[in-house]
Motif scaffolding. Structure first.
Motif, PDB file in Angstrom:
ATOM      1  N   ILE A 829      34.809  32.454  38.166  1.00 10.93           N
ATOM      2  CA  ILE A 829      35.728  33.580  38.077  1.00 10.93           C
ATOM      3  C   ILE A 829      35.180  34.737  38.898  1.00 10.93           C
ATOM      4  CG2 ILE A 829      36.975  35.076  36.471  1.00 10.93           C
ATOM      5  CD1 ILE A 829      35.941  33.180  34.221  1.00 10.93           C
ATOM      6  N   LEU A 830      33.901  35.005  38.679  1.00 15.41           N
ATOM      7  CA  LEU A 830      33.239  36.110  39.359  1.00 15.41           C
ATOM      8  C   LEU A 830      33.327  35.957  40.874  1.00 15.41           C
ATOM      9  CD1 LEU A 830      31.358  38.628  38.997  1.00 15.41           C
ATOM     10  CD2 LEU A 830      29.455  37.042  39.196  1.00 15.41           C
ATOM     11  N   SER A 831      33.052  34.764  41.368  1.00 12.76           N
ATOM     12  CA  SER A 831      33.057  34.538  42.814  1.00 12.76           C
ATOM     13  C   SER A 831      34.422  34.838  43.415  1.00 12.76           C
ATOM     14  CB  SER A 831      32.650  33.094  43.118  1.00 12.76           C
ATOM     15  OG  SER A 831      31.333  32.845  42.696  1.00 12.76           O
ATOM     16  N   GLU A 832      35.490  34.402  42.748  1.00 11.97           N
ATOM     17  CA  GLU A 832      36.833  34.633  43.278  1.00 11.97           C
ATOM     18  C   GLU A 832      37.145  36.112  43.367  1.00 11.97           C
ATOM     19  OE1 GLU A 832      39.369  32.899  44.645  1.00 11.97           O
ATOM     20  OE2 GLU A 832      37.858  31.330  44.782  1.00 11.97           O
ATOM     21  N   ILE A 833      36.821  36.850  42.320  1.00 10.02           N
ATOM     22  CA  ILE A 833      37.144  38.277  42.315  1.00 10.02           C
ATOM     23  C   ILE A 833      36.256  39.029  43.290  1.00 10.02           C
ATOM     24  CG2 ILE A 833      37.154  40.341  40.852  1.00 10.02           C
ATOM     25  CD1 ILE A 833      38.116  38.543  38.572  1.00 10.02           C
ATOM     26  N   VAL A 834      34.985  38.633  43.400  1.00  8.52           N
ATOM     27  CA  VAL A 834      34.092  39.285  44.358  1.00  8.52           C
ATOM     28  C   VAL A 834      34.568  39.023  45.791  1.00  8.52           C
ATOM     29  CG1 VAL A 834      31.747  39.289  45.287  1.00  8.52           C
ATOM     30  CG2 VAL A 834      32.106  39.353  42.830  1.00  8.52           C
ATOM     31  N   ARG A 835      35.089  37.843  46.054  1.00 11.80           N
ATOM     32  CA  ARG A 835      35.652  37.574  47.390  1.00 11.80           C
ATOM     33  C   ARG A 835      36.741  38.590  47.723  1.00 11.80           C
ATOM     34  NH1 ARG A 835      35.476  32.145  45.381  1.00 11.80           N
ATOM     35  NH2 ARG A 835      33.828  30.944  46.407  1.00 11.80           N
ATOM     36  N   SER A 836      37.603  38.855  46.752  1.00  7.05           N
ATOM     37  CA  SER A 836      38.681  39.817  47.012  1.00  7.05           C
ATOM     38  C   SER A 836      38.119  41.217  47.229  1.00  7.05           C
ATOM     39  CB  SER A 836      39.680  39.814  45.846  1.00  7.05           C
ATOM     40  OG  SER A 836      39.186  40.505  44.720  1.00  7.05           O
TER      41      SER A 836
END
Length: 961
Positions: A829-836
């Motif tokens: 979850i964290l990785s996806e939001i950090v990508r954004s």
């Protein structure tokens, strides 16, 4: 729980634009409805509102008009004017005017227009309205900002927003007059009152300038529709028994509102009205050519803090705006007020000041534009162009035979005589309004020449007179009707596409790395463009953006993007680690050989602001969260024991997992960055404490040699009395507890801030990432607002809230914590939001800003001791979490929530959600009992259970035996 309605957008547009709008703006027909006022029948803003609502109701072909009004929330924007004073954007409507990316803002899209900027505020306001306040009406040629909290709107018939301004500005607009004793209640409204009148009124009354945002109840709409000339038949259908009349919302309707008695419209006068100051409101008008530049300039300069301005502007003067254009001519510091858009401006052009140039295709012209001359080339029909020059201050109003009617900065009569032309020769009646005068030539591309344009703007070539006379000529009104907006948008997109590479290569002086890079990556991939740099940016923040941008382009191209993505995360990791700025450590045994250091910590429940604390967002914007430190079942659930060992090695034990690992070498200690490892946290903590060559002040041949000098081996036992994937910040707080215990064991004396910041570094070394709120939430006691400023050093400011939600029994009894038995690992979850975050993705960037502001709003509710508002804030946090990540609320969790929703004021899943615990606020103590009974009787699995909670008033504790 607050019910959120579907929001439909209703636009009043120029007739020609309606057939193009959904295609060129890529808008959904179900969400966006467009209509034009009836031809040659001016209705005014009030009559136009009624007409647009009626047209949308007819299009829906649904129930009666009254039933239809209450079915959904709607935003109604009036944007159907002729745009006489802003001709350059008349064909597409002022509402679709391209607006340059704000130099101080992140996440804006490179093709944004006025409509894109307007709608978010209107949506935010409508979300705060009671059930029957359903229609928001606004103007299409303004941009209104508000950075403050939008409060719940009162249950009235009409809510109008205003601004506190001085009399000199208010005198040009509508003004609300209110009593000082009750400033929300409208006495009466004035339209453009003289300055001296407002100054006199201000002695015992208050006045606010109307910003044109009115929210009307269904009852108020019914009254407005009736005043506009409609009636109803027996089935509730709208009918017109006589021709519709001109009726102005802000004039005719508004002037009848208020508690001032009398007047000829008692139904309007009886409506309840609230006047609401727009929090931190700003008003920008885009009604004229001059305002196009002055308002844009004011917006760009509203932030002067250089830390918020990513690129260093290289424009000769701030009032120059270039977008979607190829400009070869040199610009100079003595030039002012230039707007060059969707155009090719060759090296042989000569510009001065006060120019708006739009729609000019590629050319080799040698044009000389005198001050105040503007040029618009409009694609009409399938393959023709219309040449429309005009003056910067032209109003396009008045009879062509009148000496006071101006065009191109001079009397229209003078323009004719300078070219030996007459109205008779042009077959134009002298009473014709200049807006309807056929004076603009329509030509093929081959006949679009500098000679014809020069003839129109300067008249210096009499030989062109016959050419001008012989070509087709149309009026400004006809230009708007015949403009081919598909061709216009295709031309603009072609210029924009060519600009991507220039913006990318000149990133130091452009807005490239602050725009929505996800949007650009999608465009670049679609068009197979190649954007590359000779050297990576030196600034680590820009490196993160660049690497993730390149990764996203490859992802959209269905190519492997792992290398570029890894680089982005690696730069972030190194940047955070470097913020420690400490010398390597030399740990020294600080306890007796028979002592045990005992560290224990509560967990945290996040109440608002979560995700705004996560790098890189917090580094770029600063973060703000509200959370509380909680003990479970009467004890701090995270515990660490450290004691000396007679063997010169490190012994790691996990009491809750029931496993052990012995470490004898530095290599074994280095094997920590595997997610899910039972001992990753103590391994990294020991390394950061100086028990690894990378972080040790002194060099040793082996770990055994270092431990011998230290005086003993080390035995660390951890206990996490919480299920994995709980959402309570377990891993971060456990890491902080290990570091806190090591600080005492090795004599470092770290304070809570140092412990928490080193935990942030520890998580980066583990590659799990994450923000800082978890460790601060557990290390520090109580309920608190934790706030950081932008920048690499994320040293927070802490403010504690009153503890009334726990200290008052009736409140404490309403708060429940329920373990769902469902787990979800936060790293993905964290990785996806950090990508954004790396990509400044517009939707998430905007939402994260709202989430951050919501933390301050929640803290304010706690400060005021308002439990109802606090509950509403927690409910809003849950809404925001789901907007950011749909996986926060999977079906199996929603099944649980559905069982209890009728008994709750609010609920949310702590942390990233998706499983773990549910924090519940019941409507009252009786409802809390029903929630317990319901979930105990219907458990989702064998692990689900309630857990007793209490506020931790100590935070982390480290003691010795």
């Amino acid at each position: 729980m607050k019910y959120i309605y579907l929001m439909k957008k209703l636009l009043s547009l120029p007739t020609n634009l309606i057939s193009y709008f959904h295609e060129i703006e890529d808008k959904n027909n179900d969400e966006w409805f467009c209509a034009a006022d009836p031809e040659n029948t001016p209705l005014g803003s009030g009559g136009g509102t009624a007409w647009l609502l009626k047209e949308c109701w007819v299009d829906d072909k649904s129930e009666s008009f009254s039933q239809w009004l209450g079915k959904e929330k709607r935003i109604l924007i009036h944007a159907g004017g002729q745009s006489r004073r802003l001709p350059g954007y008349a064909p597409s409507g002022k509402i679709l005017t391209p607006i340059p990316v704000f130099r101080w803002e992140r996440g804006q899209q490179i093709d944004q227009n006025l409509l894109d900027l307007q709608v978010p505020l209107y949506e935010k306001i409508l979300k705060k309205t009671p059930k029957n306040l359903n229609t928001l009406v606004a103007s299409g040629d303004v941009y209104i900002r508000s950075e403050g909290q939008i409060n719940e709107l009162p249950d009235v018939d009409v809510a109008c927003y205003g601004l506190w301004v001085n009399a000199e500005l208010a005198c040009n607009h509508g003004v609300f007059i209110c009593n000082k004793s009750n400033p929300e209640e409208l006495l009466y409204m004035l339209q453009k009152p003289p300055t001296h009148e407002l100054q006199e009124l201000s002695q015992d009354k208050l006045y606010l300038m109307d910003v044109g945002i009115w929210v009307l109840s269904d009852r108020a709409i019914e009254v407005l529709v009736k005043q506009s000339g409609y009636s109803k038949d027996d089935q509730g259908n709208l009918i017109t028994e006589k021709p519709l009349n001109f009726y102005d919302l802000y004039g005719d309707f508004g002037l009848k509102m208020g508690i001032k008695e009398g007047g000829d419209a008692p139904e309007v006068n009886e409506l309840t009205v609230a006047i609401l100051p727009l929090p931190n409101g700003e008003f920008y008008h885009f009604g004229t050519s001059k305002e196009l530049i002055s308002s844009t300039l004011a917006i760009q300069n509203r932030v002067l803090d250089q830390r918020s301005i990513l690129h260093k502007d290289a424009k000769p003067h701030p009032s120059m705006f270039i977008q979607n254009a190829d400009v070869k001519v040199s610009l100079h510091a003595d030039q002012r007020n230039l707007w060059l858009e969707n155009s090719f401006i060759g090296a042989n052009w000569q510009l001065t000041s006060d120019h708006i140039i739009t729609g000019v295709p590629f050319n080799d012209w040698n044009l000389n534009l005198q001050k105040g001359i503007c040029l618009d080339i409009v694609p009409v029909d399938d393959d023709l162009y219309c040449i429309r020059p005009y003056g910067f201050n032209d109003k396009f109003r008045g009879a062509v035979g009148d000496e006071q009617t101006f065009w191109l900065e001079q009397s229209f009569q003078t323009w004719l005589s300078d070219r030996n032309l007459s109205l008779d020769e042009l077959s134009i009646d002298k009473q014709t309004d200049i807006q309807d005068a056929a004076i603009f030539p329509v030509v093929r591309k081959v006949d679009l020449t500098e000679e014809l344009i020069s003839f129109m703007i300067s008249g210096n070539d009499p030989s062109i007179t016959m050419e001008y006379m012989n070509v087709e000529r149309i009026s400004a009104s006809q230009i708007s009707n015949r403009a081919n907006l598909n061709r216009l948008y295709i031309g603009r997109e072609a210029f924009r596409k060519d600009n991507y590479s220039l913006l990318h290569k000149n990133y130091k002086k452009s807005i490239f790395y602050q725009i929505d890079l996800d949007d650009v990556a999608k465009r670049v991939a679609k068009d197979n463009l190649v954007l590359s740099l000779d050297h990576d940016p030196a600034d680590p923040f820009l490196q993160m953006h660049e690497f993730m941008f390149q990764a996203k382009v490859k992802q959209y191209q269905n190519k492997d993007f792992s290398t570029e993505e890894h680089k982005a995360f690696k730069v972030l990791q190194e940047n955070i680690i470097n913020t420690l700025s400490f010398n390597n450590l030399h740990p020294k045994l600080n306890v007796y050989q028979d002592q045990i250091v005992w560290g224990r910590s509560p967990i945290r429940i996040d109440l608002a602001g979560g995700w705004s604390d996560t790098p890189p967002y917090s580094l770029i914007h600063g973060g703000a969260v509200v959370n509380m430190a909680i003990e479970l079942n009467g004890q701090p659930p995270l515990q660490v024991y450290i004691k000396p060992s007679k063997e010169y090695k490190i012994i790691l034990r996990s009491i809750d997992i029931g496993t052990r690992e012995d470490i004898s070498t530095y290599e074994e200690l280095s094997q920590f960055n595997e997610i899910g490892s039972a001992f990753s946290i103590p391994k990294v903590a020991l390394s950061l404490a100086g028990f690894h060559p990378n972080y040790s002040e002194k060099s040793y041949n082996s770990l055994s040699d270092q431990l011998k000098e230290f005086g003993c081996g080390i035995e660390i036992s951890t206990l996490a009395a919480i299920p994995k994937g709980s959402g309570l910040g377990t891993s971060s707080i456990l890491a902080a507890t290990v570091l806190g215990a090591l600080s005492d064991f090795c004599g470092f004396g770290w304070n809570p801030n140092e412990i928490s910041h080193r935990t942030l570094v520890l998580e980066q070394l583990l590659t799990t990432g994450g923000g800082w709120q978890d460790q601060y939430g557990g290390v520090l006691p109580g309920i608190k607002l934790i706030h950081t400023q932008k920048g690499s050093s994320q040293l927070p400011e802490i403010k504690w809230a009153p503890e009334f939600i726990f200290s008052e029994p009736e409140h404490k009894a309403r708060m429940l914590l329920y373990y769902t038995g469902i787990t979800r690992v936060a790293k993905n979850i964290l990785s996806e939001i950090v990508r954004s975050m790396f990509l400044n993705e517009n939707k998430n960037n905007t939402l994260l800003g709202e989430i951050k502001q919501h933390a301050f709003d929640t803290f304010d509710a706690l400060q005021r001791g308002n439990f109802t508002n606090f509950s509403n804030c927690v409910a809003q946090t849950w809404v925001q979490n789901q907007q950011l990540d749909a996986g926060t609320n999977p079906p199996e969790v929603q099944q649980i929530l559905t069982l209890i929703k009728d008994y709750t004021s609010a609920f949310k899943l702590p942390g990233a959600g998706g499983g773990g615990y549910i924090f519940i606020i019941a409507k009252d103590q009786e409802a809390a009992g029903k929630i317990r009974q319901t979930l105990i009787s219907n458990p989702p699995n064998s692990l689900a259970r309630f857990v007793d909670i209490d506020l931790s008033r100590t935070g982390i504790q480290v003691t010795r035996s």
